[in-house]
Design a protein around this motif. Structure first.
Motif, PDB file in Angstrom:
ATOM      1  N   UNK A   1       0.796  -1.221   0.000  1.00  0.00           N
ATOM      2  CA  UNK A   1       0.000   0.000   0.000  1.00  0.00           C
ATOM      3  C   UNK A   1       0.831   1.275   0.000  1.00  0.00           C
ATOM      4  N   UNK A   2       2.148   1.166   0.195  1.00  0.00           N
ATOM      5  CA  UNK A   2       2.947   2.386   0.332  1.00  0.00           C
ATOM      6  C   UNK A   2       4.206   2.412  -0.520  1.00  0.00           C
ATOM      7  N   UNK A   3       4.718   1.275  -0.976  1.00  0.00           N
ATOM      8  CA  UNK A   3       6.026   1.238  -1.629  1.00  0.00           C
ATOM      9  C   UNK A   3       5.890   1.167  -3.135  1.00  0.00           C
ATOM     10  N   UNK A   4       6.390   2.199  -3.829  1.00  0.00           N
ATOM     11  CA  UNK A   4       6.528   2.138  -5.279  1.00  0.00           C
ATOM     12  C   UNK A   4       7.812   1.385  -5.619  1.00  0.00           C
ATOM     13  N   UNK A   5       7.789   0.599  -6.680  1.00  0.00           N
ATOM     14  CA  UNK A   5       8.976  -0.159  -7.076  1.00  0.00           C
ATOM     15  C   UNK A   5       9.653   0.409  -8.314  1.00  0.00           C
ATOM     16  N   UNK A   6       8.966   1.243  -9.099  1.00  0.00           N
ATOM     17  CA  UNK A   6       9.543   1.841 -10.299  1.00  0.00           C
ATOM     18  C   UNK A   6       9.851   3.305 -10.026  1.00  0.00           C
ATOM     19  N   UNK A   7      11.066   3.782 -10.385  1.00  0.00           N
ATOM     20  CA  UNK A   7      11.418   5.189 -10.107  1.00  0.00           C
ATOM     21  C   UNK A   7      10.475   6.192 -10.764  1.00  0.00           C
ATOM     22  N   UNK A   8      10.122   5.976 -12.039  1.00  0.00           N
ATOM     23  CA  UNK A   8       9.217   6.911 -12.702  1.00  0.00           C
ATOM     24  C   UNK A   8       7.856   6.949 -12.054  1.00  0.00           C
ATOM     25  N   UNK A   9       7.351   5.789 -11.676  1.00  0.00           N
ATOM     26  CA  UNK A   9       6.058   5.708 -11.002  1.00  0.00           C
ATOM     27  C   UNK A   9       6.117   6.409  -9.650  1.00  0.00           C
TER      28      UNK A   9
END
Length: 330
Positions: free
Chosen positions: A58-66
């Protein structure tokens, strides 16, 4: 602390959500835990991973652009909290997060329901291929959707318009387009959490305001207990820029008990309304503001006197008065 002239002033919940998301994304990236972040049916029943998957998904993005787009949206939507007030805004976000997480967990646990809805499976017509292994996309897609719909659309006025090919658009369209781009970053894997966030937002609006559209279903609304709010202020208040004076160390009343201390939001600098609107002495008396209008503006941190003046200058329009106060504060 924050970006721009206003930063996160009078928006501590937005500050916590934005910085927490950034920290979780960086921690996930450097720990190389991408494969253990998404909420998947296979990982849902893995030993010792349920709580960690609930939180990180619910909190961690895995892609830098995203992550860049998502963090920008969380920062840009901080004005929603200023209009609603921190306590009501945080209550809505909490309810929306619980409801959206429950919907995603239900879909992960019941694979037959997912196949019946056509969301997942291994067939060519499935929206999410290999759903049991990949699951839903990680990141606060549901929370961003809950902030946009209906919070951003309902609270933020359109200040500028432009025309493209004969069609008029408002300046809010850029924020909405950024949100739609974020929701489609993983296809159906990110669209479903976003739709769950919209459902959670509607439930939270009903729980807090007691309304479904224009229909009043119950009076009052659910608010967190005062001891929970005091605990948050005492532990995170200084980091978030919240006035914590007197929490845990209030004045002693008769009988040895600590007197309750009312914590007021930090007031913004007094806007120069005389420069923007002129002197009140040169204008006709304005009608009294409607009930609750002054309280709405003071809950955002504005001075009560300036709030009444802004309402009088804007014809008792709360949205226009809010825009004027924010513009003058900058």
């Amino acid at each position: 602390m924050g970006f721009g002239p206003q930063g996160f002033r009078n928006a501590p919940a937005s500050k916590l959500l934005t910085y927490g998301t950034a920290a979780a994304s960086l921690l996930t990236h450097y720990s190389r835990a991408h494969h253990r972040v998404g909420l998947t049916p296979r990982g849902l029943f893995a030993r010792g991973e349920l709580l960690s998957r609930w939180l990180t998904s619910q909190f961690a993005f895995t892609a830098p652009g995203e992550a860049c787009v998502g963090l920008y949206l969380l920062y840009a939507l901080r004005d929603v909290e200023r209009v609603r007030g921190t306590k009501a805004h945080a209550t809505r976000l909490l309810i929306a997060a619980v409801v959206s997480l429950g919907i995603q967990t239900l879909l992960c646990a019941d694979t037959h329901l997912v196949r019946w809805l056509g969301l997942g499976g291994s067939s060519a017509g499935a929206f999410i291929q290999n759903f049991s292994a990949v699951g839903f996309a990680p990141g606060p897609h549901s929370l961003v959707a809950a902030l946009l719909f209906p919070g951003f659309l309902a609270t933020q006025p359109t200040t500028q318009t432009f025309t493209v090919a004969g069609v008029r658009f408002g300046d809010k369209v850029f924020t909405l387009l950024a949100g739609l781009r974020l929701f489609w970053s993983h296809g159906a894997r990110s669209v479903v959490p976003a739709l769950a966030g919209v459902c959670g937002s509607l439930v939270s609006e009903w729980a807090v305001t007691g309304r479904v559209g224009a229909v009043v279903t119950h009076r009052g609304g659910w608010t967190p207990p005062e001891w929970a709010c005091a605990s948050v202020r005492a532990t995170l208040g200084r980091v978030l820029g919240v006035d914590v004076g007197g929490v845990g160390g209030g004045r002693r009343a008769r009988g040895g008990r600590a007197a309750a201390t009312v914590t007021r939001p930090r007031r913004m600098p007094r806007p120069r309304l005389d420069v923007r609107f002129g002197r009140l002495d040169d204008l006709a008396p304005a009608p009294p503001p409607p009930p609750g209008a002054v309280e709405t503006l003071t809950s955002m941190g504005f001075d009560e006197h300036d709030a009444r003046r802004a309402l009088g200058m804007c014809g008792n329009d709360v949205e226009a008065a809010t825009d004027a106060l924010l513009a003058d504060a900058r």
